[in-house]
Design an enzyme around this catalytic site. Structure first.
Site, PDB file in Angstrom:
ATOM      1  CG  ASP A   1      -1.725   1.250   1.366  1.00  0.00           C
ATOM      2  OD1 ASP A   1      -1.650   2.115   0.468  1.00  0.00           O
ATOM      3  OD2 ASP A   1      -2.447   1.382   2.378  1.00  0.00           O
TER       4      ASP A   1
ATOM      5  CD  GLN B   1      -0.162   8.931   3.585  1.00  0.00           C
ATOM      6  OE1 GLN B   1       0.458   9.953   3.261  1.00  0.00           O
ATOM      7  NE2 GLN B   1      -1.437   8.965   3.901  1.00  0.00           N
TER       8      GLN B   1
HETATM    9  C1  PLP Z   1      -1.693   4.359   4.005  1.00  0.00           C
HETATM   10  C2  PLP Z   1      -3.035   4.597   3.374  1.00  0.00           C
HETATM   11  N1  PLP Z   1      -3.635   3.608   2.709  1.00  0.00           N
HETATM   12  C3  PLP Z   1      -4.818   3.770   2.111  1.00  0.00           C
HETATM   13  C4  PLP Z   1      -5.480   4.963   2.170  1.00  0.00           C
HETATM   14  C5  PLP Z   1      -6.812   5.085   1.501  1.00  0.00           C
HETATM   15  O1  PLP Z   1      -6.800   6.005   0.476  1.00  0.00           O
HETATM   16  P1  PLP Z   1      -8.169   6.251  -0.337  1.00  0.00           P
HETATM   17  O2  PLP Z   1      -9.168   6.661   0.702  1.00  0.00           O
HETATM   18  O3  PLP Z   1      -7.868   7.322  -1.289  1.00  0.00           O
HETATM   19  O4  PLP Z   1      -8.527   4.957  -0.949  1.00  0.00           O
HETATM   20  C6  PLP Z   1      -4.917   6.022   2.879  1.00  0.00           C
HETATM   21  C7  PLP Z   1      -5.654   7.303   3.010  1.00  0.00           C
HETATM   22  O5  PLP Z   1      -5.625   7.949   4.035  1.00  0.00           O
HETATM   23  C8  PLP Z   1      -3.655   5.841   3.479  1.00  0.00           C
HETATM   24  O6  PLP Z   1      -3.059   6.824   4.157  1.00  0.00           O
END
Ligand code: PLP
Length: 412
Positions: A204, A207
């Site tokens: 993921d 960030q």
């Molecule tokens: C580490 C991480 N993963 C996933 C997400 C989810 O992003 P989105 O809401 O744009 O799918 C975020 C959002 O804050 C995040 O900080």
């Protein structure tokens, strides 16, 4: 005050129209880029130009406008893939990172995970990288297991090895950079160990892509996901980079237009990658905007963005220590963290911190940051979080510190 070592290298605030805005006669001190970034004029203008001059549906029309729209959309994909060191055909547009992870959990997970298997994640994950795996495990009888987070906010490769040695891990999913701790995880090493154990990995990078140079091929994970709106792009678009053989073997996620080759009365066959995973009319303007965002970041140079934010984070860590009563959560070494700084102010609830400093137009986030299990691990109900973008400079950190000193006085 900022020293020469900490003086930021980028001076790009004027590229971002929102910073012309004042609230109650004061400038905006935006320290919430981990939630969403501000957008440069180049992104706003690219989307505006798309709607004003090129709007048509893609992939279907033979007329000039439709071809222009298709070229803009597919051109954006090529630039997004090049920006992250990925292949164009395995770069799939989704609605956001959350949808990209759900795509993998449903399409790959339901076909490959069963009773007794393990999905391994970490205690520092965002809910988006927890809940889809919970649903998968609940639906299949697999077990969801977690790597611990140390008191310094790091993961243990030894624990990863021990989990993999159990022989039951089918997929391991972990953040490249934590949205709470700021920790930069050794994802290439982790992905390589996971692969050696015969499992798949998902990173993921929500960030990471906005903050550091990334190279999807070098990381070597099976899936690498991120979200456009944190990387100076618009909301409504995310990215899934996948390994070609894995994507080809996977069934589709959503069914509908664009993702098919032939539809018969009872069954259908699937389009090539990446379109097999892009059902329905795509987010065309958003892709155009994301293309402009990666062009902009590419021009800044991600090494420069990282150096800028690293220096600013180091300066913030130093200055926060001056406030008194501030406890920063996560790795103390700026080399091991991104520009995300979670903290507690002694005696003041994080929500009160955020509200009080908002009186000076300092925008920080307070809460669980969509990481409730991590809050539980840290033993805190919530934290305040300041997070940086390329448009921030030392004056923003100074404003934060001054606002915190004032907030402390209110509670003294
Ligand atoms: C580490 C991480 N993963 C996933 C997400 C989810 O992003 P989105 O809401 O744009 O799918 C975020 C959002 O804050 C995040 O900080």
């Amino acid at each position: 005050m900022a020293t020469s070592a900490t003086t930021p290298r980028l001076h790009v605030r004027s590229d971002f129209p929102i910073f012309a805005r004042e609230i109650d006669g004061r400038p905006l001190i935006y320290l919430d880029s981990a939630a969403t970034s501000q957008k440069p004029a180049a992104v706003i203008e690219a989307m505006d130009d798309y709607y004003r001059r090129h709007n048509a549906n893609i992939h279907r029309g033979v007329y000039t406008l439709a071809q222009e729209a298709t070229d803009l959309f597919e051109g954006a994909r090529e630039r997004v893939a090049a920006f992250t060191g990925a292949e164009t055909a395995t770069t799939i547009f989704t609605r956001n990172a959350t949808e990209a992870i759900n795509l993998v959990a449903y399409a790959w997970g339901r076909a490959n995970v069963g009773p007794g298997d393990v999905v391994l994640i970490t205690q520092m994950e965002h809910h988006s990288n927890i809940v889809p795996w919970q649903l998968l495990c609940q639906g299949t009888g697999a077990e969801l297991r977690y790597l611990d987070v140390s008191d310094e906010g790091t993961l243990s490769l030894d624990q990863l090895d021990a989990e993999l040695a159990g022989g039951r891990v089918k997929l391991a999913a972990f953040a490249h950079i934590s949205n709470v701790l700021g920790t930069i995880n050794p994802v290439a090493e982790m992905a390589s160990r996971v692969r050696a154990a015969g499992a798949l990995s998902l990173v993921d990078a929500s960030q990471a892509v906005p903050q550091i140079p990334v190279d999807v091929a070098a990381v070597g994970a099976d899936f690498y996901v991120w979200t456009g709106h944190k990387a100076l792009g618009p909301t409504g678009i995310g990215v899934l980079h996948g390994r070609r053989d894995v994507l080809e073997a996977m069934p589709p996620f959503l069914g509908g237009g664009d993702m098919i080759r032939v539809v018969d009365w009872q069954e259908s066959t699937w389009n090539d990658l990446p379109w097999k995973f892009e059902a329905g009319t795509s987010m065309i303007a958003e892709a155009v905007g994301l293309g402009a965002a990666v062009d902009y970041l590419g021009e800044l140079g991600m090494e420069n963005v990282r150096a800028h934010e690293r220096a600013l984070a180091a300066y913030a860590l130093e200055r926060l220590a001056d406030v008194g009563g501030v406890r920063v959560i996560g790795p103390p070494d700026p080399d091991e963290r991104g520009g995300v700084i979670s903290f507690e102010l002694e005696g003041v609830h994080p929500h009160d911190v955020a509200e009080l400093i908002n009186r000076q137009n300092v925008c920080v986030r307070a809460g669980h940051h969509c990481a409730m299990p991590l809050m539980r691990r840290l033993g805190v109900p919530a934290t305040a979080r300041a997070s940086l973008g390329p448009y921030n400079d030392a004056s923003d950190v100074d404003a934060l510190v001054e606002a915190l000193v004032n907030a402390k006085k209110v509670f003294a």
